[in-house]
Design a protein around this motif. Structure first.
Motif, PDB file in Angstrom:
ATOM      1  N   VAL A 131      43.533  43.360  68.711  1.00 24.44           N
ATOM      2  CA  VAL A 131      44.419  42.923  69.803  1.00 24.44           C
ATOM      3  C   VAL A 131      44.716  41.427  69.654  1.00 24.44           C
ATOM      4  N   GLN A 132      43.677  40.634  69.388  1.00 24.44           N
ATOM      5  CA  GLN A 132      43.894  39.185  69.191  1.00 24.44           C
ATOM      6  C   GLN A 132      44.598  38.902  67.864  1.00 24.44           C
ATOM      7  N   LEU A 133      44.131  39.584  66.810  1.00 27.27           N
ATOM      8  CA  LEU A 133      44.741  39.369  65.493  1.00 27.27           C
ATOM      9  C   LEU A 133      46.222  39.759  65.528  1.00 27.27           C
ATOM     10  N   GLY A 134      46.501  40.905  66.151  1.00 32.24           N
ATOM     11  CA  GLY A 134      47.880  41.389  66.231  1.00 32.24           C
ATOM     12  C   GLY A 134      48.775  40.441  67.017  1.00 32.24           C
ATOM     13  N   ALA A 135      48.231  39.876  68.081  1.00 30.65           N
ATOM     14  CA  ALA A 135      49.017  38.921  68.879  1.00 30.65           C
ATOM     15  C   ALA A 135      49.343  37.688  68.038  1.00 30.65           C
ATOM     16  N   TRP A 136      48.375  37.257  67.225  1.00 31.24           N
ATOM     17  CA  TRP A 136      48.610  36.094  66.353  1.00 31.24           C
ATOM     18  C   TRP A 136      49.667  36.430  65.291  1.00 31.24           C
ATOM     19  N   VAL A 137      49.554  37.610  64.688  1.00 24.70           N
ATOM     20  CA  VAL A 137      50.533  38.042  63.676  1.00 24.70           C
ATOM     21  C   VAL A 137      51.935  38.064  64.296  1.00 24.70           C
TER      22      VAL A 137
END
Ligand code: C2E
Ligand code: MG
Ligand code: MG
Ligand code: MG
Length: 288
Positions: free
Chosen positions: A88-94
């Motif tokens: 969820v955090q990684l995807g938001a950053w991507v």
């Protein structure tokens, strides 16, 4: 060749080459720490019109740059990230990073539209009640028009009877963001589910593209998907095009969107495609 589960087993035992942090495997926590240290990168692969080689879109693909300089592919850390919820955090950053990059892209030729961006969304992200807000905020912060963003989903996500998922898709489409069905043909798709999924784009899985020019080929299936896409008004993208013969086959059969090493590999900045599938056409196209 090592299977994904073999990679996993090695990782658990701390023997993997992707075991980048002493004392801990690349589990969800290590992914989060890597994210906080700024070790992730987004690469972009062109999606082209195989008839002309023009870049019409690009897919954002995440990579982990280790302190030693190696590039770790998603298959080595996404399972941990998804299981732990760190996706969820990684995807938001991507999403934020890719939208910011795409906001700077320009048209390939004077008459062409600016390439749109596709970003992969995984199950836990789509079930996060606030995912649609993450998408909204990424667009608002970067100024990327919603019409230039496509979210790629895989079929299995539609198996999940999730109110959050349904709401996310509803809200995302309200924003004007489109959706694509990734790896099409590999799940157990029903035509009914396809009809109800509301996607705008189908991406034919590489396993079908691989085989289109061989004797015992998947060509009839790919032809059927192309025809179905046309009948349903869906854009169809062929994934994993590696050879000129595959590209030429796609051109001959009316496919107007393709992606693969033949046209261009994922790179830290969008590199426009340098090849087309036409034997009489240009083999090198102007690169930005
Ligand atoms: P995908 O979305 O189906 O992406 C296509 C994959 O095929 C990418 O692998 C791409 O590098 C690779 N590829 C493209 N053209 C060719 C070709 O001609 N030959 C071959 N052999 N491979 C080709 P990659 O980058 O390793 O990503 C694997 C998967 O990881 C993606 O499959 C996607 O499901 C997932 N993924 C990647 N980035 C993200 C992300 O930011 N978020 C999420 N949730 N998933 C991601
Ligand atoms: Mg994808
Ligand atoms: Mg795919
Ligand atoms: Mg895939």
């Amino acid at each position: 060749a090592r299977t994904e589960s073999a990679v996993y087993a090695a990782k658990r035992a701390g023997r993997s080459r992707t075991h980048v942090h002493a004392g801990g495997g690349p589990d969800g926590r290590a992914v989060l720490e890597g994210l906080q240290r700024g070790e992730f990168e987004v690469h972009y692969q062109p999606i082209v019109d195989p008839r002309t080689g023009r870049t019409t879109a690009a897919e954002a693909l995440v990579r982990w740059r280790t302190p030693e300089g190696g590039l770790v592919p998603p298959s080595d850390f996404l399972p941990d990230a998804e299981r732990s919820g760190v996706i969820v955090q990684l995807g938001a950053w991507v999403l934020r990073t890719a939208c910011s990059a795409a906001a700077t892209w320009t048209a390939d030729g004077s008459e062409d539209a600016v390439p749109y961006l596709t970003v992969n969304a995984s199950g836990p992200e789509l079930q996060d009640p606030t995912y649609w807000r993450t998408v909204h905020d990424a667009l608002a912060a970067t100024g990327l028009p919603a019409e230039r963003l496509v979210l790629e989903l895989v079929e299995s996500h539609y198996d999940i009877e999730s109110l959050h998922l349904a709401n996310n898709l509803h809200q995302i489409r309200q924003l004007g963001v489109r959706t694509a069905l990734d790896d099409f043909g590999t799940g157990y798709s029903s035509l009914d589910r396809l009809r109800r999924s509301g996607v705008d784009i189908l991406k034919i899985d590489k396993s079908f593209t691989d085989d289109i020019t061989s004797e015992t080929s998947e060509a009839p299936l790919v032809l059927a998907i192309l025809a179905m896409g046309k009948a349903l008004g869906l854009r169809v993208v062929a994934e994993g095009v590696e050879t000129r013969a595959q590209a030429a086959w796609l051109v001959a059969h009316g496919c107007d969107a393709a992606q693969g090493w033949f046209f261009g590999r994922p790179a830290p900045h969008l590199e426009r495609a340098t090849a087309s599938g036409r034997s009489d056409g240009p083999t090198r196209i102007a690169v930005q």
